[in-house]
Write an enzyme that holds these catalytic residues in place. Structure first.
Site, PDB file in Angstrom:
ATOM      1  CD  GLU A 148      45.660   6.988  58.467  1.00 36.34           C
ATOM      2  OE1 GLU A 148      44.972   7.672  59.248  1.00 36.34           O
ATOM      3  OE2 GLU A 148      45.641   5.747  58.468  1.00 36.34           O
ATOM      4  CD  GLU A 183      51.644   6.699  65.243  1.00 34.90           C
ATOM      5  OE1 GLU A 183      50.663   7.200  64.665  1.00 34.90           O
ATOM      6  OE2 GLU A 183      52.251   7.274  66.177  1.00 34.90           O
ATOM      7  CG  ASP A 223      59.000  12.339  62.970  1.00 32.46           C
ATOM      8  OD1 ASP A 223      58.363  13.062  62.162  1.00 32.46           O
ATOM      9  OD2 ASP A 223      59.250  12.681  64.137  1.00 32.46           O
ATOM     10  CG  ASP A 256      49.449  15.176  67.069  1.00 38.31           C
ATOM     11  OD1 ASP A 256      48.374  14.605  67.345  1.00 38.31           O
ATOM     12  OD2 ASP A 256      50.561  14.634  67.192  1.00 38.31           O
ATOM     13  CG  ASP A 285      39.137  17.423  66.473  1.00 38.48           C
ATOM     14  OD1 ASP A 285      40.170  17.024  65.888  1.00 38.48           O
ATOM     15  OD2 ASP A 285      39.160  17.925  67.611  1.00 38.48           O
ATOM     16  CD  GLU A 306      41.873   3.571  65.439  1.00 41.93           C
ATOM     17  OE1 GLU A 306      42.206   4.473  64.637  1.00 41.93           O
ATOM     18  OE2 GLU A 306      42.201   2.380  65.294  1.00 41.93           O
ATOM     19  CE1 TYR A 307      43.664   9.610  68.575  1.00 43.49           C
ATOM     20  CE2 TYR A 307      43.040  11.825  69.220  1.00 43.49           C
ATOM     21  CZ  TYR A 307      43.848  10.731  69.369  1.00 43.49           C
ATOM     22  OH  TYR A 307      44.841  10.745  70.318  1.00 43.49           O
TER      23      TYR A 307
HETATM   24  C1  LIG Z   1      45.557  12.533  67.044  1.00 41.58           C
HETATM   25  S1  LIG Z   1      46.234  11.046  66.524  1.00 41.58           S
HETATM   26  C2  LIG Z   1      45.159  10.495  65.217  1.00 41.58           C
HETATM   27  C3  LIG Z   1      45.318   9.029  64.936  1.00 41.58           C
HETATM   28  C4  LIG Z   1      44.469   8.490  63.768  1.00 41.58           C
HETATM   29  N1  LIG Z   1      44.866   9.087  62.514  1.00 41.58           N
HETATM   30  C5  LIG Z   1      43.008   8.725  64.006  1.00 41.58           C
HETATM   31  O1  LIG Z   1      42.420   9.570  63.334  1.00 41.58           O
HETATM   32  O2  LIG Z   1      42.442   8.050  64.868  1.00 41.58           O
HETATM   33  C6  LIG Z   1      47.652  11.604  65.626  1.00 41.58           C
HETATM   34  C7  LIG Z   1      48.618  10.452  65.320  1.00 41.58           C
HETATM   35  O3  LIG Z   1      49.647  10.941  64.479  1.00 41.58           O
HETATM   36  C8  LIG Z   1      50.892  10.485  64.969  1.00 41.58           C
HETATM   37  N2  LIG Z   1      51.891  11.473  64.547  1.00 41.58           N
HETATM   38  C9  LIG Z   1      51.981  12.761  64.966  1.00 41.58           C
HETATM   39  N3  LIG Z   1      53.003  13.388  64.379  1.00 41.58           N
HETATM   40  C10 LIG Z   1      53.567  12.478  63.557  1.00 41.58           C
HETATM   41  C11 LIG Z   1      54.687  12.516  62.673  1.00 41.58           C
HETATM   42  N4  LIG Z   1      55.431  13.634  62.560  1.00 41.58           N
HETATM   43  N5  LIG Z   1      55.000  11.406  61.992  1.00 41.58           N
HETATM   44  C12 LIG Z   1      54.261  10.281  62.116  1.00 41.58           C
HETATM   45  N6  LIG Z   1      53.200  10.171  62.951  1.00 41.58           N
HETATM   46  C13 LIG Z   1      52.855  11.259  63.655  1.00 41.58           C
HETATM   47  C14 LIG Z   1      50.702  10.437  66.468  1.00 41.58           C
HETATM   48  O4  LIG Z   1      51.636   9.609  67.108  1.00 41.58           O
HETATM   49  C15 LIG Z   1      49.280   9.904  66.572  1.00 41.58           C
HETATM   50  O5  LIG Z   1      49.231   8.508  66.548  1.00 41.58           O
END
Ligand SMILES: C[S@@+](CC[C@H](N)C(=O)[O-])C[C@H]1O[C@@H](n2cnc3c(N)ncnc32)[C@H](O)[C@@H]1O
Length: 215
Positions: A43, A68, A95, A116, A152, A190-191
């Protein structure tokens, strides 16, 4: 986020048995982390971890790796795992940009949950389904390439349908409102909980690009 908090987060993370501190050392040999040959699913952007922790709980014969980018977020997942015994879960503070430096032809499936959306055109390459990222994923899949995505964000969903189609993925599942016909095995993130409680539609796709083993 205050610097002291980030340092605390990194201290907590570095002490967790679930966290792989030197992931690049396992490139091409991730199975050593689990001591078995089971499938490995990743994930990307696991956030606070509800999805990947429950996936691992419910599927003991599959190995899961959550990645993450932010330690300040990952620490929340680490805390949830404090009194949990799971042999099929690892997490990494990396990342996704570096994903092909961390994994090599060893992943069976990727999950992208509420990634995102990066709505501005100039940031399109940062979307986790941009052609740039799909090319990186090509290098980490073992056999068929399988991507499951929930969001979403309709624009990100439509964008992803296009980029995946262009890369010859076929769609096994496309849902424009997941909760009108919810699979019993759906695991909420969570989201997702937040958006569902607001009555917003959740979009879902599962895409596969079959690899011809003769080539
Ligand atoms: C909007 S949140 C969604 C979190 C979780 N997947 C959920 O659905 O509840 C997006 C997550 O992706 C992480 N994220 C964004 N870009 C990323 C990247 N390039 N590499 C790793 N994590 C990333 C962010 O830090 C954040 O925790």
């Amino acid at each position: 986020m205050r610097l002291r908090n980030i340092k605390n987060a990194q201290d907590i993370i570095s002490k967790s048995k679930y966290v792989v501190l030197n992931p690049k050392e396992y490139r091409g040999k991730m199975q050593q982390l689990f001591k078995n040959n089971n499938k490995i699913e990743v994930e990307i952007g696991m956030g606070k971890g509800d999805f990947i922790i429950n996936k691992a709980r419910l599927n003991p014969n599959i190995n899961f790796i959550g990645i993450e980018k932010y330690a300040s977020v990952l620490v929340k997942a680490v805390k949830k795992l404090e009194n949990v015994e799971l042999n099929n879960l690892k997490i990494m503070n990396i990342d996704a940009d570096t994903i092909d430096e961390v994994f090599a032809s060893e992943i069976d499936q990727i999950y992208l949950n509420f990634s995102d959306p990066w709505p501005k055109k100039k940031h399109a390459n940062r979307r986790l389904t941009s052609p740039l990222f799909l090319d990186k994923y090509d290098k980490i899949f073992k056999n068929d390439k399988v991507i499951e995505m929930k969001t979403d964000n309709r624009n990100l969903f439509e964008y992803s349908l296009v980029t995946l189609s262009q890369k010859k993925y076929l769609f096994e599942e496309i849902k424009l409102d997941l909760y009108t016909d919810l699979n019993a095995d759906n695991i909420q993130t969570e989201y997702e909980k937040k958006f569902v409680s607001l009555g917003l539609p959740i979009y879902k796709l599962k895409a596969r690009c079959q690899i011809d083993k003769k080539n």
